[in-house]
Design a protein around this motif. Structure first.
Motif, mmCIF file in Angstrom:
data_model
loop_
_atom_site.group_PDB
_atom_site.id
_atom_site.type_symbol
_atom_site.label_atom_id
_atom_site.label_comp_id
_atom_site.label_asym_id
_atom_site.label_seq_id
_atom_site.Cartn_x
_atom_site.Cartn_y
_atom_site.Cartn_z
ATOM 1 N N HIS A 62 0.836 -1.219 0.000
ATOM 2 C CA HIS A 62 0.000 0.000 0.000
ATOM 3 C C HIS A 62 0.863 1.258 0.000
ATOM 4 O O HIS A 62 0.456 2.298 -0.510
ATOM 5 N N PHE A 63 2.053 1.148 0.616
ATOM 6 C CA PHE A 63 2.965 2.302 0.640
ATOM 7 C C PHE A 63 3.267 2.773 -0.783
ATOM 8 O O PHE A 63 3.416 3.956 -1.035
ATOM 9 N N TYR A 64 3.384 1.802 -1.681
ATOM 10 C CA TYR A 64 3.785 2.147 -3.048
ATOM 11 C C TYR A 64 2.578 2.367 -3.959
ATOM 12 O O TYR A 64 2.667 3.082 -4.950
ATOM 13 N N ALA A 65 1.450 1.765 -3.608
ATOM 14 C CA ALA A 65 0.234 1.964 -4.399
ATOM 15 C C ALA A 65 -0.397 3.326 -4.103
ATOM 16 O O ALA A 65 -1.064 3.900 -4.956
ATOM 17 N N TYR A 66 -0.204 3.811 -2.856
ATOM 18 C CA TYR A 66 -0.821 5.093 -2.467
ATOM 19 C C TYR A 66 0.252 6.032 -1.926
ATOM 20 O O TYR A 66 0.242 6.390 -0.749
ATOM 21 N N PHE A 67 1.184 6.399 -2.779
ATOM 22 C CA PHE A 67 2.262 7.286 -2.318
ATOM 23 C C PHE A 67 1.677 8.599 -1.800
ATOM 24 O O PHE A 67 0.779 9.186 -2.417
ATOM 25 N N THR A 68 2.177 9.062 -0.662
ATOM 26 C CA THR A 68 1.614 10.220 0.023
ATOM 27 C C THR A 68 2.725 11.219 0.323
ATOM 28 O O THR A 68 3.376 11.125 1.357
ATOM 29 N N PRO A 69 2.962 12.173 -0.595
ATOM 30 C CA PRO A 69 4.149 13.028 -0.444
ATOM 31 C C PRO A 69 4.135 13.941 0.778
ATOM 32 O O PRO A 69 5.165 14.495 1.114
ATOM 33 N N TRP A 70 2.975 14.083 1.469
ATOM 34 C CA TRP A 70 2.963 14.951 2.653
ATOM 35 C C TRP A 70 3.238 14.177 3.941
ATOM 36 O O TRP A 70 3.234 14.755 5.013
ATOM 37 N N ILE B 70 7.364 9.210 2.512
ATOM 38 C CA ILE B 70 8.607 9.652 1.860
ATOM 39 C C ILE B 70 9.725 8.662 2.198
ATOM 40 O O ILE B 70 10.505 8.253 1.333
ATOM 41 N N GLY B 71 9.755 8.252 3.469
ATOM 42 C CA GLY B 71 10.759 7.287 3.901
ATOM 43 C C GLY B 71 10.629 5.962 3.179
ATOM 44 O O GLY B 71 11.632 5.341 2.812
ATOM 45 N N SER B 72 9.381 5.537 2.953
ATOM 46 C CA SER B 72 9.172 4.253 2.283
ATOM 47 C C SER B 72 9.700 4.279 0.851
ATOM 48 O O SER B 72 10.034 3.248 0.283
ATOM 49 N N LEU B 73 9.762 5.491 0.292
ATOM 50 C CA LEU B 73 10.295 5.626 -1.057
ATOM 51 C C LEU B 73 11.824 5.691 -1.054
ATOM 52 O O LEU B 73 12.484 5.271 -1.994
ATOM 53 N N MET B 74 12.375 6.237 0.053
ATOM 54 C CA MET B 74 13.832 6.379 0.146
ATOM 55 C C MET B 74 14.516 5.076 0.523
ATOM 56 O O MET B 74 15.656 4.824 0.131
ATOM 57 N N LEU B 75 13.817 4.266 1.319
ATOM 58 C CA LEU B 75 14.467 3.108 1.922
ATOM 59 C C LEU B 75 14.961 2.061 0.904
ATOM 60 O O LEU B 75 16.132 1.672 0.959
ATOM 61 N N PRO B 76 14.107 1.616 -0.032
ATOM 62 C CA PRO B 76 14.606 0.586 -0.962
ATOM 63 C C PRO B 76 15.819 1.028 -1.793
ATOM 64 O O PRO B 76 16.795 0.257 -1.876
ATOM 65 N N PRO B 77 15.840 2.253 -2.372
ATOM 66 C CA PRO B 77 17.051 2.643 -3.113
ATOM 67 C C PRO B 77 18.299 2.637 -2.231
ATOM 68 O O PRO B 77 19.374 2.214 -2.668
ATOM 69 N N PHE B 78 18.130 3.073 -0.965
ATOM 70 C CA PHE B 78 19.269 3.100 -0.053
ATOM 71 C C PHE B 78 19.784 1.681 0.203
ATOM 72 O O PHE B 78 20.991 1.422 0.111
ATOM 73 N N VAL B 79 18.851 0.774 0.504
ATOM 74 C CA VAL B 79 19.259 -0.612 0.803
ATOM 75 C C VAL B 79 19.927 -1.244 -0.424
ATOM 76 O O VAL B 79 20.996 -1.848 -0.326
#
Lengths: 386, 259
Positions: free
Chosen positions: A82-90, A95-104
């Motif tokens: 759901h984090f990726y299906a309903y991205f919530t920029p506010w 935002i963290g859920s989007l940053m975490l996979p590229p970092f890992v």
């Protein structure tokens, strides 16, 4: 303040984030701070190369375990998509859920680039390790140095994002005044550095080969990070004294009325002071540096405890009713099992990598030839870096 | 020719400007941690509740009826009446003070912008709700609410809270707590309708109404009439119920607290 108010009936509100959260914040801080410790060596600083070898092992393993602990803290872990299906920029968490996979993935890729060099030697082996080395190295090409440097810098940029988001995520919560301070961001980062420095000291003792530069570097890093943490705490208190700051007011109230908070504060202050003095003592008395691993353990304890106090203990302060929640950590997966399980997974991961990857040979180090031979401690770390 | 070119360039400029603005507009619906647009509900209405504390007798009928209506798990409450013993600052006599608590359906709800999947949102009529199908149970909203109005429902493993019984409001019924209140202390209604009971009471008692923790800037929409100032923020109270210890000095929990 009126002592003649007695609460007769009120529910006691339970904690909503379990020790899994502590494990996540601890692991992810170790991951980004270890990367920072590895950076000078990755960029070519000769006296930091041995440090970088240990730090990369720490960064890569913690970066893999951290998201697992985070997932476990969700009450509906299977809905993570759901984090990726309903991205919530506010939302900071989104935002963290989007940053975490590229970092890992960037850390894993960086470790792969750094470790495939010593793995190339193993491609010649006829056993299982040779087969794995042939599969993992993806050809016998030499790793371009420019690629390592570029990826190291890019991963560091991502790590700054992780440090900012993990701090902001907690610091914006007005509902918990003790969290609601901008000083939480540098606090997480400096205590993360204390932990990462401690981890490198510990790894250099148990995984070897021991390296005098690493001990000196890390003792400096841990003591400087401890002093920086004290500075951050001081700034937080000063801000509370000179400006309207409900975070400090809430902290003082907690300490004034709770014996447990008083002892926690005293313990934190005591351990922090002992750690700093221990580092300085070992820096001053070189022959005793073999004891650095104890400093490493204390540093890891302090970094973990800082997160336990911030995330767990603060949740026991009731928001709008009197008193504190008498929280006892359960034995199940939301309690100690989760804590022990996370650490167990982490250690298992370190052991698997230690078995399959000749990581000691990375960045110009001397690798043990075979995985089943005991590392040669008499080498005392690569002489070429001394 | 020139005119045609100018028109073409103009169209092109409009098109490209539009194209660059559209995604920006959708991404920047709200800055980080600021309120996203409201959705659903009746945009003409603004529901709110007024609690006349002078009429509350602390019978917990609201607590029980809410529990039955909304199937909350034991020990967790969408609404509950806190009870205190307080002294009269002038006479020193002790008296009992009841404080019904529920979601404040704030105008600036701190629980909404933190939700990472937009499962919790505010309707246009001001009611804050949770989409339990979308909620991932991260409990970030539970942390963000300064009023402890939210909890993780052990049955659904998702965030749960008072919804002003929207399902009943939509059917033309009163919320369960309002319906069951024996003293008629809870008044719900539409603030946008000047003829509603709540609008009239707000106009009549404007200077006396209080909200909880106003300094948090949440702009709560549950108003209290007859409020003791000592309870607006976390009361400096002695938590007597939790101070009962057994013979081995263990805390004697009441039956619901073992979650």
């Amino acid at each position: 303040m009126n002592s003649a108010v007695i609460e007769i009936l009120a529910p006691r509100y339970q904690i909503a984030w379990y020790p899994w959260a502590v494990q996540y914040f601890f692991m992810i801080a170790l991951a980004y701070a270890s990367l920072w410790l590895a950076l000078p060596g990755l960029l070519g600083a000769a006296r930091w190369k041995a440090t970088a070898r240990f730090a990369m092992l720490g960064a890569m393993t913690t970066a893999i375990v951290a998201p697992i602990a985070l997932l476990a803290d969700l009450h509906q872990p299977l809905r993570f998509w759901h984090f990726y299906a309903y991205f919530t920029p506010w939302s900071w968490m989104s935002i963290g859920s989007l940053m975490l996979p590229p970092f890992v993935f960037a850390i894993i890729a960086l470790a792969w680039l750094v470790w495939r060099e010593p793995m190339l030697v193993w491609r010649q082996r006829g056993d299982l390790f040779g087969m794995i080395a042939r599969l993992v190295t993806l050809g016998s090409w030499q790793t371009p140095r420019l690629l390592v440097v570029t990826l190291a810098l890019a991963t560091t940029a991502l790590s700054l994002g992780i440090a900012v988001y993990t701090g902001s995520e907690v610091a914006i919560v007005k509902g918990r005044p003790l969290w609601n301070t901008v000083w939480l961001l540098p606090f997480f980062a400096t205590t993360g550095l204390i932990g990462a420095g401690g981890l490198v000291l510990l790894l250099s003792r148990i995984a070897g080969p021991r390296d005098p530069d690493t001990a000196r570097n890390m003792l400096w890093v841990v003591s400087a990070a401890a002093v920086a943490t004290a500075g951050v705490a001081l700034m937080w208190v000063l801000e509370g004294l000179y400006m309207e700051n409900s975070s400090v007011a809430a902290a003082l109230r907690s300490v004034r009325h709770s014996a447990e908070w008083r002892s926690t504060s005293a313990w934190g202050l005591g351990v922090g002071t002992a750690l700093t003095l221990g580092c300085l003592l070992l820096l001053w008395r070189k022959p005793q540096r073999g004891w650095s691993w104890i400093v490493g353990l204390v540093a890891l304890h302090l970094a973990w405890m800082a997160r336990w106090v911030v995330l767990m203990d603060v949740q026991t302060v009731q928001k709008q009713t009197a008193g504190y929640l008498e929280y006892t950590v359960g034995w199940g997966s939301s309690g100690w099992l989760g804590v022990v399980g996370t650490f167990g997974l982490w250690i298992a991961l370190i052991l698997v990598i230690d078995m399959l990857v000749p990581w000691r040979g990375a960045l110009g180090g001397t690798a043990a030839d075979a995985p089943d031979t005991t590392p040669d401690y008499s080498a005392k770390g690569a002489a070429s870096h001394g | 020719m020139d005119l045609a070119r100018r028109m073409f360039m103009g169209q092109l400029a409009r098109f490209t400007a539009g194209a660059s603005l559209v995604p920006l507009a959708t991404v920047a619906e709200a800055a980080i941690n600021e309120q996203p647009p409201r959705r659903g509900g009746d945009p003409a209405k603004r529901y709110a509740m007024l609690i006349d504390l002078r009429r509350c007798i602390g019978c917990q009928a609201c607590t029980v009826s809410c529990h039955l209506e909304n199937d909350a798990p034991l020990g967790k409450f969408r609404t509950i009446v806190s009870q205190y013993e307080v002294d009269d600052p002038e006479t020193g006599d002790m008296s009992t003070f009841f404080l019904p608590r529920l979601c404040n359906h704030c105008d600036n709800p701190p629980c909404v912008p933190v939700c990472p999947v937009q499962a919790t949102y505010q309707q246009e009529d001001g009611i804050v709700v949770v989409d339990a199908e979308r909620c991932v149970g991260c409990a970030y909203c539970v942390q963000a609410c300064p009023y402890d109005a939210r909890f993780i429902n052990d049955k659904t493993q998702t965030a749960d809270k008072c919804t002003f019984c929207t399902h009943r409001l939509e059917a033309g019924l009163l919320p369960a707590c309002v319906e069951s209140c024996v003293g008629g202390a809870r008044i719900i209604g539409d603030l946008n309708d000047p003829e509603s009971t709540i609008s009239k009471m707000v106009a009549e008692h404007h200077g006396e109404l209080k909200v909880l923790q106003p300094e948090k800037g949440t702009s709560p929409h549950v108003f209290y009439l007859g409020m003791d100032e000592r309870f607006i923020d976390r009361p400096e109270a002695f938590a007597s119920i939790w101070d009962i210890h057994g013979k081995d000095n263990e805390e004697l929990h009441y039956e619901f607290s073992g979650h």
